[in-house]
Design a protein around this motif. Sequence first.
Motif, short mmCIF file in Angstrom:
data_model
loop_
_atom_site.label_atom_id
_atom_site.label_comp_id
_atom_site.label_asym_id
_atom_site.label_seq_id
_atom_site.Cartn_x
_atom_site.Cartn_y
_atom_site.Cartn_z
N ASP A 68 0.85 -1.20 0.00
CA ASP A 68 0.00 0.00 0.00
C ASP A 68 0.88 1.24 0.00
OD1 ASP A 68 -1.92 1.96 0.35
OD2 ASP A 68 -3.09 0.80 1.79
N PHE A 69 1.40 1.60 -1.18
CA PHE A 69 2.26 2.78 -1.29
C PHE A 69 1.47 4.06 -0.99
CE2 PHE A 69 4.03 6.28 -3.89
CZ PHE A 69 5.29 6.36 -3.32
N GLU A 70 0.18 4.04 -1.32
CA GLU A 70 -0.64 5.23 -1.10
C GLU A 70 -0.68 5.59 0.37
OE1 GLU A 70 -5.30 5.91 -1.60
OE2 GLU A 70 -4.26 5.85 -3.55
N LEU A 71 -0.76 4.59 1.23
CA LEU A 71 -0.75 4.84 2.67
C LEU A 71 0.58 5.44 3.09
CD1 LEU A 71 -1.77 4.63 5.58
CD2 LEU A 71 -1.04 2.22 5.58
N GLY A 72 1.70 4.85 2.61
CA GLY A 72 3.01 5.37 2.97
C GLY A 72 3.24 6.77 2.46
N ALA A 73 2.85 7.03 1.19
CA ALA A 73 3.03 8.36 0.62
C ALA A 73 2.17 9.39 1.35
CB ALA A 73 2.68 8.35 -0.87
N ALA A 74 0.95 9.01 1.68
CA ALA A 74 0.07 9.92 2.42
C ALA A 74 0.64 10.24 3.79
CB ALA A 74 -1.33 9.31 2.55
N ALA A 75 1.25 9.24 4.43
CA ALA A 75 1.86 9.46 5.74
C ALA A 75 3.01 10.46 5.63
CB ALA A 75 2.35 8.15 6.33
N PHE A 216 -6.55 8.79 3.91
CA PHE A 216 -6.99 9.65 5.01
C PHE A 216 -6.25 9.29 6.29
CE2 PHE A 216 -9.65 10.26 8.78
CZ PHE A 216 -9.89 11.62 8.71
N TRP A 217 -6.14 7.99 6.59
CA TRP A 217 -5.44 7.56 7.81
C TRP A 217 -3.96 7.92 7.71
CZ3 TRP A 217 -8.73 6.73 11.43
CH2 TRP A 217 -9.98 6.16 11.15
N GLY A 218 -3.39 7.80 6.51
CA GLY A 218 -1.99 8.15 6.35
C GLY A 218 -1.75 9.64 6.58
N LEU A 219 -2.63 10.48 6.02
CA LEU A 219 -2.47 11.92 6.14
C LEU A 219 -2.71 12.44 7.55
CD1 LEU A 219 -4.26 13.03 2.84
CD2 LEU A 219 -1.88 13.54 3.43
N THR A 220 -3.43 11.68 8.36
CA THR A 220 -3.77 12.16 9.70
C THR A 220 -3.11 11.31 10.79
OG1 THR A 220 -5.84 10.87 9.56
CG2 THR A 220 -5.94 13.21 8.98
N VAL A 221 -3.66 10.13 11.07
CA VAL A 221 -3.21 9.33 12.22
C VAL A 221 -1.74 8.94 12.10
CG1 VAL A 221 -3.57 7.21 13.51
CG2 VAL A 221 -5.54 8.48 12.65
N VAL A 222 -1.39 8.26 11.00
CA VAL A 222 0.00 7.81 10.85
C VAL A 222 0.95 9.00 10.80
CG1 VAL A 222 1.61 6.50 9.41
CG2 VAL A 222 -0.75 5.72 9.65
N ALA A 223 0.55 10.05 10.09
CA ALA A 223 1.40 11.24 9.97
C ALA A 223 1.66 11.88 11.33
CB ALA A 223 0.75 12.24 9.03
N ILE A 224 0.63 12.03 12.13
CA ILE A 224 0.79 12.68 13.43
C ILE A 224 1.63 11.83 14.37
CG2 ILE A 224 -0.45 13.43 15.51
CD1 ILE A 224 -2.75 14.28 13.64
N VAL A 225 1.34 10.52 14.42
CA VAL A 225 2.08 9.64 15.33
C VAL A 225 3.56 9.59 14.96
CG1 VAL A 225 2.39 7.25 16.08
CG2 VAL A 225 0.09 8.23 15.95
N THR A 226 3.85 9.45 13.67
CA THR A 226 5.25 9.36 13.26
C THR A 226 5.96 10.70 13.37
OG1 THR A 226 4.61 9.65 10.92
CG2 THR A 226 4.89 7.39 11.72
N SER A 227 5.22 11.79 13.52
CA SER A 227 5.82 13.12 13.68
C SER A 227 6.06 13.47 15.14
CB SER A 227 4.92 14.19 13.04
OG SER A 227 4.90 14.07 11.65
N LEU A 228 5.63 12.63 16.07
CA LEU A 228 5.83 12.93 17.49
C LEU A 228 7.31 13.10 17.85
CD1 LEU A 228 3.18 10.62 19.22
CD2 LEU A 228 3.09 13.09 18.89
#
Length: 334
Positions: A68-75, A216-228
């Motif tokens: 799922d590259f779209e999830l990774g790219a969105a993150a 959507f999950w990549g742009l929000t949840v995964v992005a925020i968590v990995t940016s901590l």
Amino acid sequence: MSLALSLGIAVVSTAVIWKGSVWLEEAAEELAAYYGLPAIIQGAVVAAVGSSFPELSSTVIATFVHGDFELGAAAIVGSAVFNILVIPAVSTLAGTENLEADRAVVFKETQFYMVSVAATLVVFSFAVIYFPSSDGTLSGTLNRPLALLLVALYVLYVFIQYLDTRDLREERTVDANPLRLWATLAVSLVVIVVGVEGLVDAVLEFEEILGIPSFFWGLTVVAIVTSLPDTFVSVRSSQKGEGVTSLANVLGSNVFDLLVALPAGVLVAGATTVNFGVAVPMMAALVAATVLFFALARTDLELTPGEAYALLVAYAAFVGWLLLETAGVTTLIG
């Protein structure tokens, strides 16, 4: 898997990522001090690469393990937007005074980051133009040679930083055991990978259970968590009165995310499909966020509390737009 169990895994994974990131940040900071690196190099390269490792892991795992590259790219894009809008704002508000920058941060770091954004969009365009999908959609194949173009640009970035380090190297400020610090760094990376794998699994379950697309999950949840980790590093630097290190970490992290973390999944998987209808609106949002940050940071070479709140309002608007896209009210993301 139930929604409650997936949520529990996401929470535990976030805690694991956070702990690993704390270890990583502490080891990277001591190593930078041990080797006498200038503040801007410490923030833009050492701290940035270390604190961006969760984003790198999310892209590789999402693409190589789950396809799922779209999830990774969105993150990656979501993390970049979060970094450029939220982290400077939080760092400014958490400090005791305005968050100061200097010309090296505003001009060299910010402008190279802008080049990174443009280069990423160009590489996506090459994928669609020269390796189009056979189904007639506005998509193409992003392969290793195209991904290496981005990595090559990061090599140039590191070389520029090396020249600055050579010219500005400071005296060694700590007496530490470098072997122990490198070992701590290695252990922290493993812990982060484990946490990111759990988070990606949970997010994919959210997509299946709730029917909300992975971008959507990549742009929000995964992005925020990995940016901590980036948030942690920048806020600590701000509280110590090191505004240059704080902002350099944000910009260096985004450069690393776009030029290394994003193509990393492609380099591991070999090739992946890029949906231009999804990529362009996301990159447009990133460009808008970058322009706003640059305009505010350039004013008096500092960020004030009022400007920090403006950045937070812009991020709230970004999330609101994503919610409208998810609900089908707007259809800018194809």
